[in-house]
Design a protein around this motif. Structure first.
Motif, PDB file in Angstrom:
ATOM      1  N   ILE A  65      50.398  16.449  32.156  1.00 11.52           N
ATOM      2  CA  ILE A  65      49.982  17.850  32.295  1.00 11.52           C
ATOM      3  C   ILE A  65      49.062  17.998  33.493  1.00 11.52           C
ATOM      4  O   ILE A  65      49.174  18.942  34.293  1.00 11.52           O
ATOM      5  CB  ILE A  65      49.293  18.329  31.001  1.00 11.52           C
ATOM      6  CG1 ILE A  65      50.303  18.344  29.843  1.00 11.52           C
ATOM      7  CG2 ILE A  65      48.680  19.709  31.199  1.00 11.52           C
ATOM      8  CD1 ILE A  65      49.672  18.625  28.493  1.00 11.52           C
ATOM      9  N   LEU A  66      48.125  17.040  33.631  1.00 16.56           N
ATOM     10  CA  LEU A  66      47.189  17.083  34.750  1.00 16.56           C
ATOM     11  C   LEU A  66      47.937  16.958  36.079  1.00 16.56           C
ATOM     12  O   LEU A  66      47.638  17.675  37.047  1.00 16.56           O
ATOM     13  CB  LEU A  66      46.166  15.949  34.613  1.00 16.56           C
ATOM     14  CG  LEU A  66      45.158  15.805  35.774  1.00 16.56           C
ATOM     15  CD1 LEU A  66      44.316  17.073  35.910  1.00 16.56           C
ATOM     16  CD2 LEU A  66      44.274  14.587  35.548  1.00 16.56           C
ATOM     17  N   THR A  68      51.000  17.855  36.721  1.00 14.97           N
ATOM     18  CA  THR A  68      51.706  19.113  36.967  1.00 14.97           C
ATOM     19  C   THR A  68      50.772  20.157  37.564  1.00 14.97           C
ATOM     20  O   THR A  68      51.120  20.858  38.524  1.00 14.97           O
ATOM     21  CB  THR A  68      52.334  19.626  35.663  1.00 14.97           C
ATOM     22  OG1 THR A  68      53.230  18.628  35.141  1.00 14.97           O
ATOM     23  CG2 THR A  68      53.101  20.910  35.895  1.00 14.97           C
ATOM     24  N   ARG A  69      49.554  20.240  37.023  1.00 16.45           N
ATOM     25  CA  ARG A  69      48.575  21.214  37.539  1.00 16.45           C
ATOM     26  C   ARG A  69      48.165  20.869  38.965  1.00 16.45           C
ATOM     27  O   ARG A  69      48.050  21.734  39.816  1.00 16.45           O
ATOM     28  CB  ARG A  69      47.348  21.242  36.638  1.00 16.45           C
ATOM     29  CG  ARG A  69      47.614  21.851  35.274  1.00 16.45           C
ATOM     30  CD  ARG A  69      46.310  22.064  34.527  1.00 16.45           C
ATOM     31  NE  ARG A  69      45.400  22.920  35.299  1.00 16.45           N
ATOM     32  CZ  ARG A  69      44.118  23.095  35.006  1.00 16.45           C
ATOM     33  NH1 ARG A  69      43.596  22.443  33.986  1.00 16.45           N
ATOM     34  NH2 ARG A  69      43.372  23.891  35.739  1.00 16.45           N
ATOM     35  N   LEU A  70      47.968  19.556  39.198  1.00 19.80           N
ATOM     36  CA  LEU A  70      47.565  19.145  40.544  1.00 19.80           C
ATOM     37  C   LEU A  70      48.654  19.447  41.558  1.00 19.80           C
ATOM     38  O   LEU A  70      48.377  19.860  42.694  1.00 19.80           O
ATOM     39  CB  LEU A  70      47.232  17.653  40.567  1.00 19.80           C
ATOM     40  CG  LEU A  70      45.991  17.227  39.781  1.00 19.80           C
ATOM     41  CD1 LEU A  70      45.847  15.716  39.815  1.00 19.80           C
ATOM     42  CD2 LEU A  70      44.745  17.888  40.347  1.00 19.80           C
ATOM     43  N   SER A  72      51.140  21.763  41.308  1.00 18.14           N
ATOM     44  CA  SER A  72      51.377  23.198  41.475  1.00 18.14           C
ATOM     45  C   SER A  72      50.195  23.905  42.134  1.00 18.14           C
ATOM     46  O   SER A  72      50.357  24.924  42.778  1.00 18.14           O
ATOM     47  CB  SER A  72      51.676  23.841  40.109  1.00 18.14           C
ATOM     48  OG  SER A  72      50.555  23.678  39.246  1.00 18.14           O
ATOM     49  N   GLY A  73      48.986  23.342  41.987  1.00 20.40           N
ATOM     50  CA  GLY A  73      47.796  24.000  42.530  1.00 20.40           C
ATOM     51  C   GLY A  73      47.404  23.505  43.905  1.00 20.40           C
ATOM     52  O   GLY A  73      46.363  23.893  44.435  1.00 20.40           O
ATOM     53  N   TYR A  75      46.160  20.782  44.860  1.00 19.21           N
ATOM     54  CA  TYR A  75      44.797  20.236  44.777  1.00 19.21           C
ATOM     55  C   TYR A  75      44.498  19.295  45.935  1.00 19.21           C
ATOM     56  O   TYR A  75      43.384  19.265  46.451  1.00 19.21           O
ATOM     57  CB  TYR A  75      44.624  19.496  43.452  1.00 19.21           C
ATOM     58  CG  TYR A  75      43.323  18.745  43.346  1.00 19.21           C
ATOM     59  CD1 TYR A  75      42.120  19.413  43.093  1.00 19.21           C
ATOM     60  CD2 TYR A  75      43.287  17.362  43.524  1.00 19.21           C
ATOM     61  CE1 TYR A  75      40.927  18.727  43.020  1.00 19.21           C
ATOM     62  CE2 TYR A  75      42.092  16.675  43.452  1.00 19.21           C
ATOM     63  CZ  TYR A  75      40.917  17.356  43.192  1.00 19.21           C
ATOM     64  OH  TYR A  75      39.736  16.652  43.123  1.00 19.21           O
ATOM     65  N   ASN A  81      37.556  21.689  44.820  1.00 21.39           N
ATOM     66  CA  ASN A  81      37.755  22.507  43.633  1.00 21.39           C
ATOM     67  C   ASN A  81      36.855  21.973  42.526  1.00 21.39           C
ATOM     68  O   ASN A  81      37.200  21.030  41.820  1.00 21.39           O
ATOM     69  CB  ASN A  81      39.227  22.455  43.208  1.00 21.39           C
ATOM     70  CG  ASN A  81      39.539  23.476  42.131  1.00 21.39           C
ATOM     71  OD1 ASN A  81      38.703  23.763  41.279  1.00 21.39           O
ATOM     72  ND2 ASN A  81      40.763  24.016  42.186  1.00 21.39           N
ATOM     73  N   LEU A  84      38.267  21.960  38.825  1.00 22.82           N
ATOM     74  CA  LEU A  84      39.229  20.908  38.527  1.00 22.82           C
ATOM     75  C   LEU A  84      38.570  19.533  38.509  1.00 22.82           C
ATOM     76  O   LEU A  84      38.909  18.669  37.706  1.00 22.82           O
ATOM     77  CB  LEU A  84      40.358  20.935  39.554  1.00 22.82           C
ATOM     78  CG  LEU A  84      41.653  20.197  39.174  1.00 22.82           C
ATOM     79  CD1 LEU A  84      42.128  20.625  37.795  1.00 22.82           C
ATOM     80  CD2 LEU A  84      42.723  20.447  40.220  1.00 22.82           C
ATOM     81  N   GLU A  87      37.050  19.111  35.268  1.00 24.01           N
ATOM     82  CA  GLU A  87      38.053  18.813  34.252  1.00 24.01           C
ATOM     83  C   GLU A  87      38.464  17.345  34.295  1.00 24.01           C
ATOM     84  O   GLU A  87      38.692  16.718  33.259  1.00 24.01           O
ATOM     85  CB  GLU A  87      39.273  19.706  34.466  1.00 24.01           C
ATOM     86  CG  GLU A  87      40.332  19.554  33.372  1.00 24.01           C
ATOM     87  CD  GLU A  87      41.463  20.541  33.553  1.00 24.01           C
ATOM     88  OE1 GLU A  87      42.531  20.312  32.971  1.00 24.01           O
ATOM     89  OE2 GLU A  87      41.263  21.545  34.275  1.00 24.01           O
ATOM     90  N   THR A 152      55.689  17.930  43.814  1.00 24.82           N
ATOM     91  CA  THR A 152      55.762  19.309  44.290  1.00 24.82           C
ATOM     92  C   THR A 152      57.201  19.615  44.678  1.00 24.82           C
ATOM     93  O   THR A 152      58.016  18.719  44.870  1.00 24.82           O
ATOM     94  CB  THR A 152      54.850  19.523  45.510  1.00 24.82           C
ATOM     95  OG1 THR A 152      55.277  18.667  46.568  1.00 24.82           O
ATOM     96  CG2 THR A 152      53.395  19.234  45.178  1.00 24.82           C
TER      97      THR A 152
END
Length: 483
Positions: A65-66, A68-70, A72-73, A75, A81, A84, A87, A152
């Protein structure tokens, strides 16, 4: 005297068989308790594996999950950030672990321990992860370590732009396992008491055939290895009888090896003495021998004395090598520098025959070794490669390593070893070409010393060779000494 008294004194014989009765009882007790110990261990191991699997799946899901966020964002393009980053620290704290983020240039851009940021990470798992292959393994008793790619792009055309290298502690899992282990120990004690009572009864039943065995063994002549033991009263005594006969066979083989070794040593030591005796007698018989002849004969005698001294020195080295490995002086050693020093000492010898000595290292290697003993081993290999080489030939020493062992290859362009001799070259005093070995000063002990040093380090050595094509010795030594 004590054994004779046992045979003649009923009281001593009674005590002796009570002692045997106790040992049989102990044996039966172990036979009864070992299965339950194994079963308990198997159940705990199974529970540990299941717990580890659940923990690994949980951690893997969180880091997927982490990732995927990295991805898409974006990072990796925005390293400041704070939300993040907080987190990441929180997630690492939850699993009592560590999170490292690596960009596509293999540079560490984030480390929750703040120790490695800015450095380059070249681990095999990271390289695999950039190819889209997640990895996960368990470091026993410590933590789970895994890599997750940061992807990505659109579905079907996704690329890895980074990697999450993360770990999670297994302390809480082991705490639960320890609690279960304490409960199982209570059951083991209760069952062991019952098994002990049964063992007492069975040992009394089994002592009768053991008395028969004692009488048969007592009939063997002390120090004599001829004659076998044949007891077939029951399965247990038959097994012991067979084991005893195997021991006798090994003792006979050891005695033959000892006698052969003593014979070889005697022959090797007598040969230089015989040569010196002949030279000395020749001088004595010639009353008016010229000075040049005296000088020549004395030079030959000096060479034979040196050869005798070399044989004795090598024998002393072998005696030391045969002692327990606990006597090794283990130290962390730079293997690259260690091999360079050996080659530096031997290059002048190679230069006399115009032999090129090359050292190739694929990486920097440090290992726990006894430098003195391994120096003897590698010096023997390189020196043999030089001595048994062709004029204008070459010797190549190659160093490599993986995560467990380092490897040293010593290759040469020499005369090679016949296939029928490869199985015997590590035996003491064995020579492939005795006349040539004597001409260049060989004693037949060098490779025996080399193998003894390698084996004492829990290593291995193998050889590949072909006549007139050269020889390659490959030595494998653990990076960390195994006690």
């Amino acid at each position: 005297m004590y054994k004779r008294n046992i045979k003649e004194n009923p009281l001593l014989r009674s005590r002796f068989f009570r002692s045997m009765n106790f040992r049989i009882m102990l044996f039966l007790f172990l036979i009864g308790t070992i299965p339950e110990i194994i079963l308990s261990w198997a159940l705990l191991s199974s529970y540990e594996k299941q717990s580890l699997t659940r923990l690994g799946n949980d951690v893997s899901n969180q880091y997927q999950i982490l990732a995927t966020r990295l991805g898409s964002g974006n990072y990796l393009d925005n390293l400041n950030n704070e939300s993040l980053e907080g987190e990441l620290v929180q997630l690492a704290t939850v699993y009592d672990g560590r999170i490292i983020i690596i960009d596509q240039n293999l540079r560490i851009v984030e480390d929750t321990y703040d120790l490695e940021e800015g450095r380059t990470m070249l681990a095999e798992e990271v390289i695999k992860c950039f190819k889209g292959e997640s990895t996960s393994h368990y470091v026993s008793g410590r933590f789970i370590e895994m890599t997750v790619p940061i992807m990505t792009g659109e579905e079907g055309n996704r690329t890895a732009v980074g990697v999450i290298l993360a770990s999670a502690s297994t302390d809480s899992m082991h705490a639960r396992i320890d609690a279960l282990r304490n409960s199982s120990e209570i059951w083991l004690v209760s069952i062991s008491i019952c098994v002990l009572a049964l063992a007492v009864l069975l040992s009394n039943w089994l002592v009768k055939p053991l008395r028969h065995m004692n009488q048969s063994i007592g009939g063997l002549v002390d120090g004599a290895f001829d004659g076998d033991l044949n007891i077939h009263d029951c399965t247990e005594t038959e097994i012991i009888s067979d084991t005893f006969n195997e021991m006798l066979a090994k003792l006979r083989l050891m005695e033959e090896s000892r006698q052969e070794f003593v014979s070889n040593v005697s022959h090797e030591l007598k040969t230089p003495l015989a040569s010196m005796k002949v030279l000395a007698d020749s001088l004595i018989m010639q009353e008016d021998a010229p000075v040049e002849l005296y000088r020549e004969f004395m030079q030959d005698i000096a060479e034979e004395i040196d050869r005798e001294n070399t044989i004795i020195s090598d024998l002393l080295v072998l005696v030391k090598m045969d002692r327990k490995a606990a006597e090794l002086n283990i130290a962390v050693t730079d293997i690259n520098e260690f091999l360079e020093q050996i080659l530096k000492r031997l290059r002048p010898i190679a230069g006399k025959a115009n032999i090129e000595v090359v050292f190739e290292s694929n990486r920097s290697v440090s290992a726990e070794i006894d430098p003195m003993k391994l120096s003897l081993a590698f010096s023997n290999l390189v020196e043999n490669a030089i001595k048994y080489n062709m004029e204008n030939g070459w010797v190549r020493v190659t160093l490599d390593a993986d995560h467990k062992f380092f490897y040293v290859k010593v290759s040469d362009s020499g005369m090679g070893i016949p296939q029928e001799s490869l199985d015997y070259i590590f035996e003491r005093f064995y020579r492939v070409d005795k006349s040539h070995s004597r001409e260049i000063g060989g004693t037949g002990l060098g490779l025996a010393i080399t193998k003894s040093a390698v084996v004492s380090h829990r290593g291995a050595i193998k050889v590949q060779s072909a006549v007139n094509e050269g020889t390659t010795f490959t030595v494998r030594i653990p990076l960390h000494y195994i006690v």
